[in-house]
Design a protein around this motif. Structure first.
Motif, PDB file in Angstrom:
ATOM      1  N   ASN A 121      18.677  -9.491 -12.985  1.00  8.46           N
ATOM      2  CA  ASN A 121      17.908  -8.542 -12.176  1.00  8.46           C
ATOM      3  C   ASN A 121      16.870  -9.321 -11.371  1.00  8.46           C
ATOM      4  O   ASN A 121      15.902  -9.833 -11.928  1.00  8.46           O
ATOM      5  CB  ASN A 121      17.224  -7.506 -13.068  1.00  8.46           C
ATOM      6  CG  ASN A 121      16.506  -6.432 -12.269  1.00  8.46           C
ATOM      7  OD1 ASN A 121      16.347  -6.540 -11.046  1.00  8.46           O
ATOM      8  ND2 ASN A 121      16.092  -5.371 -12.931  1.00  8.46           N
ATOM      9  N   GLY A 123      15.240  -8.058  -8.661  1.00  4.54           N
ATOM     10  CA  GLY A 123      14.518  -7.106  -7.816  1.00  4.54           C
ATOM     11  C   GLY A 123      13.031  -7.380  -7.687  1.00  4.54           C
ATOM     12  O   GLY A 123      12.358  -6.751  -6.875  1.00  4.54           O
ATOM     13  N   SER A 183      26.276   1.164 -14.065  1.00  5.69           N
ATOM     14  CA  SER A 183      25.513  -0.072 -14.273  1.00  5.69           C
ATOM     15  C   SER A 183      26.372  -1.317 -14.061  1.00  5.69           C
ATOM     16  O   SER A 183      25.928  -2.440 -14.306  1.00  5.69           O
ATOM     17  CB  SER A 183      24.947  -0.098 -15.702  1.00  5.69           C
ATOM     18  OG  SER A 183      26.017  -0.051 -16.650  1.00  5.69           O
TER      19      SER A 183
END
Length: 348
Positions: A121, A123, A183
């Protein structure tokens, strides 16, 4: 059963890019378009003779139409950035095919009790510049413990880290697409592409999935920079080629292509991006390539090893060898004849 058949028929027809009327024509008028409509609404079931005709016309084995939906995949979750060049029917075809492949993939993982989660991840980092994209590529290499070596198989690397990669037969206009199925990160690539282009496309699409872009930036350009940097880090490239060059021999670039699986075109683009060569020199390379057909042929020759997805097939044979599924179930999942499965099993 009616509901399952109805959904499978719709998916099969869309995968083949056919309207109800076009399917009716393939059935030589033996089934009306109104009957097909009723089948797809779950109001009526075909006779065994008609089912055989539909199966042959659409190129799907009969058991496909009655295979229960083990997991739900919403095709509306898949978006394509270049829909206009593909056309609506082709986009729908690819979406349905991808959904079907993911469904089978998740089913076999469930049977084997495998939890293959995607855990990256990124982000928390906003990507605004080429340097940002290169830093993201460096971070990916660190997180996946790649070091600075060449990546033997881009597909194998990502599939073992929770990314589902689906290869499809598609028009040359289509190279790749990506999106999340819940996901699960999904990357779709054109099966017919050369290995180097597949590898670049895979990491380009991964860039779209991983990176959070600043408003107004050229996302496509930054994803290409990211993909190039994942395939061969800048410091490694400079170490091989040098800091500044006027001319680079084709042999040098072909050697890098063989080891790192990145095309000569992409390597010349990287050399220009890193200021190893000037923009003018880069432009003259493309002029020469486009002016000399034989040179173009040599430059675009694929030198990388085979790049294709094999994990799903391996999992099916693992389940079969472990007696978790039958031979007929394996053939259904792999969409191949029973004889082929028996020949390939070869228990040791």
């Amino acid at each position: 059963m009616k509901d399952t058949f109805a959904k499978r028929l719709i998916n099969a027809r869309r995968i083949r890019c056919l309207s109800q009327r076009e399917l009716c024509s393939l059935l030589a008028g033996k089934v009306s378009s109104s009957a097909i409509e009723k089948y797809e609404k779950g109001l009526m079931m075909p006779s065994s003779d008609v089912l055989i005709l539909i199966s042959k016309a659409l190129g799907f084995k009969m058991d496909y139409f009655f295979r229960p939906f083990a997991v739900a995949i919403d095709i509306n979750n898949f978006e394509f950035r270049k829909q206009s060049s593909l056309g609506i029917k082709k986009v729908e075809s690819i979406k349905c095919l991808v959904a079907s492949e993911i469904e089978k993939y998740l089913e076999i993982e469930n049977i084997l009790g495998i939890s293959n989660l995607f855990r990256l991840n990124y982000g928390n980092m906003l990507v605004e510049t080429e340097d940002d994209a290169m830093q993201m590529a460096k971070r990916l290499r660190q997180d996946l413990n790649i070091g600075t070596d060449g990546i033997t198989s881009a597909i194998e690397l990502l599939e073992c880290n929770g990314v589902k990669i689906i290869e499809v037969d598609a028009d040359v206009k289509f190279s790749g697409a990506c999106n999340m199925a819940g996901s699960i990160p999904v990357i779709v690539i054109n099966k017919s592409m050369q290995a180097e282009r597949k590898r670049m496309t895979i990491f380009h699409e991964l860039g779209h999935l991983l990176m959070k872009f600043a408003k107004g930036v050229d996302e496509e350009r930054l994803c290409t920079v990211f993909a190039s940097e994942v395939l061969i880090p800048s410091e490694k490239f400079r170490g091989i080629i040098g800091e500044a060059r006027h001319d680079i021999s084709l042999v040098e670039l072909q050697t890098i292509d063989r080891e790192y699986g990145i095309s000569v075109d992409a390597l010349m683009a990287k050399a220009a991006q890193l200021n190893v060569i000037t923009t003018k020199r880069y432009q003259s390379y493309f002029k020469k390539k486009n002016a000399l057909p034989q040179f173009k042929k040599v430059v675009e020759m694929s030198l990388a090893g085979d790049e294709r997805t094999t994990r799903f097939e391996r999992l099916v044979y693992r389940a079969l060898a472990s007696e978790l599924i039958s031979t007929s179930k394996a053939a259904s999942l792999l969409e191949c004849p029973l004889e082929t499965v028996r020949e390939n099993l070869n228990l040791m």
